[in-house]
Design a protein around this motif. Structure first.
Motif, PDB file in Angstrom:
ATOM      1  N   LEU A 397      33.023  47.137  34.326  1.00 29.81           N
ATOM      2  CA  LEU A 397      32.761  47.333  33.309  1.00 29.81           C
ATOM      3  C   LEU A 397      34.078  46.802  32.365  1.00 29.81           C
ATOM      4  O   LEU A 397      34.069  47.020  31.160  1.00 29.81           O
ATOM      5  CB  LEU A 397      32.519  48.664  32.841  1.00 29.81           C
ATOM      6  N   GLU A 398      34.862  46.216  33.089  1.00 31.75           N
ATOM      7  CA  GLU A 398      36.172  45.699  32.452  1.00 31.75           C
ATOM      8  C   GLU A 398      36.546  44.258  33.345  1.00 31.75           C
ATOM      9  O   GLU A 398      36.137  44.182  34.555  1.00 31.75           O
ATOM     10  CB  GLU A 398      37.280  46.816  32.787  1.00 31.75           C
ATOM     11  N   MET A 399      37.187  43.389  32.574  1.00 34.53           N
ATOM     12  CA  MET A 399      37.096  41.767  33.089  1.00 34.53           C
ATOM     13  C   MET A 399      38.043  41.848  34.231  1.00 34.53           C
ATOM     14  O   MET A 399      37.666  41.077  35.121  1.00 34.53           O
ATOM     15  CB  MET A 399      37.799  40.965  31.993  1.00 34.53           C
ATOM     16  N   LEU A 400      39.104  42.482  34.340  1.00 34.60           N
ATOM     17  CA  LEU A 400      40.185  42.240  35.562  1.00 34.60           C
ATOM     18  C   LEU A 400      39.418  42.703  36.635  1.00 34.60           C
ATOM     19  O   LEU A 400      39.332  42.259  37.996  1.00 34.60           O
ATOM     20  CB  LEU A 400      41.213  42.940  35.283  1.00 34.60           C
ATOM     21  N   ASP A 401      38.587  44.062  36.751  1.00 33.97           N
ATOM     22  CA  ASP A 401      38.027  44.384  37.819  1.00 33.97           C
ATOM     23  C   ASP A 401      36.828  43.531  38.290  1.00 33.97           C
ATOM     24  O   ASP A 401      36.627  43.368  39.453  1.00 33.97           O
ATOM     25  CB  ASP A 401      37.461  45.848  37.636  1.00 33.97           C
ATOM     26  N   ALA A 402      36.372  43.028  37.171  1.00 31.37           N
ATOM     27  CA  ALA A 402      35.001  42.100  37.544  1.00 31.37           C
ATOM     28  C   ALA A 402      35.569  40.780  38.152  1.00 31.37           C
ATOM     29  O   ALA A 402      34.733  40.384  39.310  1.00 31.37           O
ATOM     30  CB  ALA A 402      34.480  41.500  36.353  1.00 31.37           C
ATOM     31  N   VAL A 403      36.489  40.272  37.646  1.00 32.28           N
ATOM     32  CA  VAL A 403      37.230  38.950  38.472  1.00 32.28           C
ATOM     33  C   VAL A 403      37.437  39.486  39.982  1.00 32.28           C
ATOM     34  O   VAL A 403      37.124  38.565  40.937  1.00 32.28           O
ATOM     35  CB  VAL A 403      38.427  38.537  37.767  1.00 32.28           C
ATOM     36  N   ARG A 404      38.016  40.716  40.256  1.00 36.58           N
ATOM     37  CA  ARG A 404      38.166  40.896  41.469  1.00 36.58           C
ATOM     38  C   ARG A 404      36.935  41.073  42.369  1.00 36.58           C
ATOM     39  O   ARG A 404      36.994  40.746  43.637  1.00 36.58           O
ATOM     40  CB  ARG A 404      39.072  42.309  41.617  1.00 36.58           C
ATOM     41  N   ALA A 405      35.964  41.653  41.846  1.00 36.66           N
ATOM     42  CA  ALA A 405      34.712  41.789  42.544  1.00 36.66           C
ATOM     43  C   ALA A 405      34.197  40.466  42.745  1.00 36.66           C
ATOM     44  O   ALA A 405      33.415  40.274  43.729  1.00 36.66           O
ATOM     45  CB  ALA A 405      33.920  42.686  41.709  1.00 36.66           C
ATOM     46  N   MET A 406      34.293  39.569  41.888  1.00 39.83           N
ATOM     47  CA  MET A 406      33.701  38.326  42.290  1.00 39.83           C
ATOM     48  C   MET A 406      34.575  37.230  43.321  1.00 39.83           C
ATOM     49  O   MET A 406      33.704  36.381  43.906  1.00 39.83           O
ATOM     50  CB  MET A 406      33.515  37.410  40.871  1.00 39.83           C
ATOM     51  N   GLN A 407      35.930  37.207  42.959  1.00 43.98           N
ATOM     52  CA  GLN A 407      36.379  36.216  43.775  1.00 43.98           C
ATOM     53  C   GLN A 407      36.354  36.124  45.135  1.00 43.98           C
ATOM     54  O   GLN A 407      36.549  35.032  45.458  1.00 43.98           O
ATOM     55  CB  GLN A 407      38.145  36.402  43.034  1.00 43.98           C
ATOM     56  N   HIS A 408      36.296  37.216  45.992  1.00 47.91           N
ATOM     57  CA  HIS A 408      36.496  37.083  47.223  1.00 47.91           C
ATOM     58  C   HIS A 408      34.691  37.369  47.869  1.00 47.91           C
ATOM     59  O   HIS A 408      34.749  37.942  48.917  1.00 47.91           O
ATOM     60  CB  HIS A 408      37.119  38.215  47.847  1.00 47.91           C
ATOM     61  N   GLN A 409      33.718  37.471  47.039  1.00 45.45           N
ATOM     62  CA  GLN A 409      32.431  37.559  47.513  1.00 45.45           C
ATOM     63  C   GLN A 409      32.000  36.426  48.425  1.00 45.45           C
ATOM     64  O   GLN A 409      31.705  35.405  47.721  1.00 45.45           O
ATOM     65  CB  GLN A 409      31.409  37.773  46.317  1.00 45.45           C
TER      66      GLN A 409
END
Length: 448
Positions: A397-409
């Protein structure tokens, strides 16, 4: 069969015959944040491009931030010499622009289909997904629905003012979800719909939504997924222009008011085989369940696409029909993935999480990858909300957490492209950090 260049040349020449007063055409494409960039071409030069002359624009124009600036992303922007990249004209998109003060045309351009497409261009990302699905015998049919707000043309100290109702200046006097509101704003809404149709967009249903001055316009179901995304992108551009012509501002901002619902981008997707059979409806709808499971599994990792900016995360939760967990359900608008009631032929998923200001090419690409992954993994989804109102999995629910979740999927890196994922995540990270580089008045009031 006519060659590609011959067809384009005929399109340009027909346009010139039908619109002899048009001297310039805007050649436009969508960048990563979902804004149009491009060049204004004299109509005679456009004819040369249609005949085969090269069309080049800076490659890094795709990487612009929300405010148009460039960020250092790997070797792009500052260590690559800012090279040009080839673009091509998109057939059947040369249309008149009716909302400007002078006669003008516009036409979509893209790098997909060129010798060296830009890997992180949104349209190219979707093109690769659609091409892969086609090779697997999967043919999506897609329909977008977009919500937006009308505001007064003038801001009040930088803040939006509710659109002035012709019958009342009181926003509380605007009837929510009422056909009367459509009548009160019929002049501008009718112009928006007609202008969109003149752009080749299949406009269907218009709805007055809950927020004051908030509306939703639906598009027809389209067997060409790329064209469906083109419609969504072009509709945003024409709607803003028409609103200004009528003395309003139109905005697809996700959450312009804290006290009223935000604006979403709802995407209906059904999948068919080459014979026209609905793949989701086979075997007692078991593929539907698998596809839903894939969407829900990848959803937490796609949040930078579905909520592409700081404001978009404000829309999630606390208001009508905006979830804070990855969920699904039959005829349930509280679910991120809703299954509308339909016959087997038209069985589809409605993905409801994306904000209205998200990039339609990337939203559709992410949804299709989720469906594709689910059909391949063949896993059962969590319980639908119809069975368990607490069902759901958390997402950032926050951009930096979201980016971390996306980048290495790994699935996203494989199916959307590792280069795109890296570039997109860094663009969103830098945009978010740049947004934070201003101290708002409230911070001084609280802590000075």
């Amino acid at each position: 069969m006519k060659s590609h260049a011959t067809t384009l040349l005929a399109e340009v020449r027909t346009f010139r015959q039908n619109h002899p007063d048009v001297r310039y055409v805007d050649l436009i494409a969508l960048d990563i944040p979902g804004h149009f960039y491009g060049k204004r071409y004299p109509i005679e030069m456009l004819e040369k491009v249609a005949a085969g002359s090269p069309l080049k624009l800076p490659q890094n124009a795709v990487l612009l931030g929300a405010q148009g600036g460039l960020f250092k992303i790997g070797d792009y922007c500052f260590n690559d010499g800012d090279p040009d990249a080839n673009r091509r004209l998109v057939p059947d998109t040369l249309k008149p622009v009716s909302w400007e003060s002078q006669p003008l045309g516009q036409m979509l351009i893209t790098s997909d289909g060129t010798e060296a497409p830009i890997e992180f261009e949104p349209r190219e990302v979707l093109a690769k997904v659609l091409e892969r699905l086609q090779h697997k015998g999967i043919h999506p049919v897609v329909a977008f629905e977009l919500e937006f707000y009308l505001f007064d043309k003038k801001l009040d100290n930088g803040l939006p003012q509710c659109a002035r109702d012709p019958l009342s200046d009181d926003p509380d006097d605007q009837p929510n979800l009422h056909i009367e509101r459509l009548s009160r704003f019929s002049e501008v809404l009718d112009d928006m719909a007609q202008t969109a149709k003149n752009q080749g967009i299949d406009i269907t249903v218009i709805t007055a939504e809950i927020g004051p001055g908030q509306f939703e316009i639906n598009f027809g179901h389209q067997g060409d997924g790329m064209r469906a995304a083109d419609w969504a992108a072009l509709f945003c551009r024409s709607t803003r222009g028409v609103a200004l012509k009528h003395g309003y501002r139109a905005s697809f901002m996700a959450k312009p008011y804290l006290q009223f619902p935000g604006s979403g981008m709802h995407v209906h997707v059904s999948l068919y085989d080459g014979a026209g059979n609905n793949l989701l409806a086979a075997h007692q709808q078991q593929p539907l369940r698998h596809a839903v499971a894939g969407c829900l599994e990848l959803l937490p990792h796609c949040m930078p696409i579905f909520s592409p900016n700081h404001n978009a995360f404000r829309r999630l939760g606390g208001t009508v029909n905006a979830a804070t967990r990855a969920s699904w359900g039959f005829e349930d608008r509280d679910a991120c993935v809703r299954i509308p009631e339909s016959d087997p032929r038209n069985l589809r998923v409605e993905h409801r999480l994306a904000s209205a200001d998200a990039n339609p090419y990337l939203v559709l690409a992410a949804i299709l990858v989720g469906l594709e992954h689910g059909l391949e993994a063949k896993r059962e989804p969590i319980a639908p909300l119809n069975e368990d109102r607490t069902s759901g999995t958390d997402f950032p629910l926050e951009m930096l957490d979201a980016v971390r979740a996306m980048q290495h999927q790994p699935v996203l890196r494989d199916k959307l492209g590792a280069e795109f994922v890296d570039v997109y995540c860094e663009n969103k990270r830098q945009d978010h950090l740049a947004f934070q580089q201003e101290i708002p008045a409230r911070e001084y009031r609280w802590f000075l």
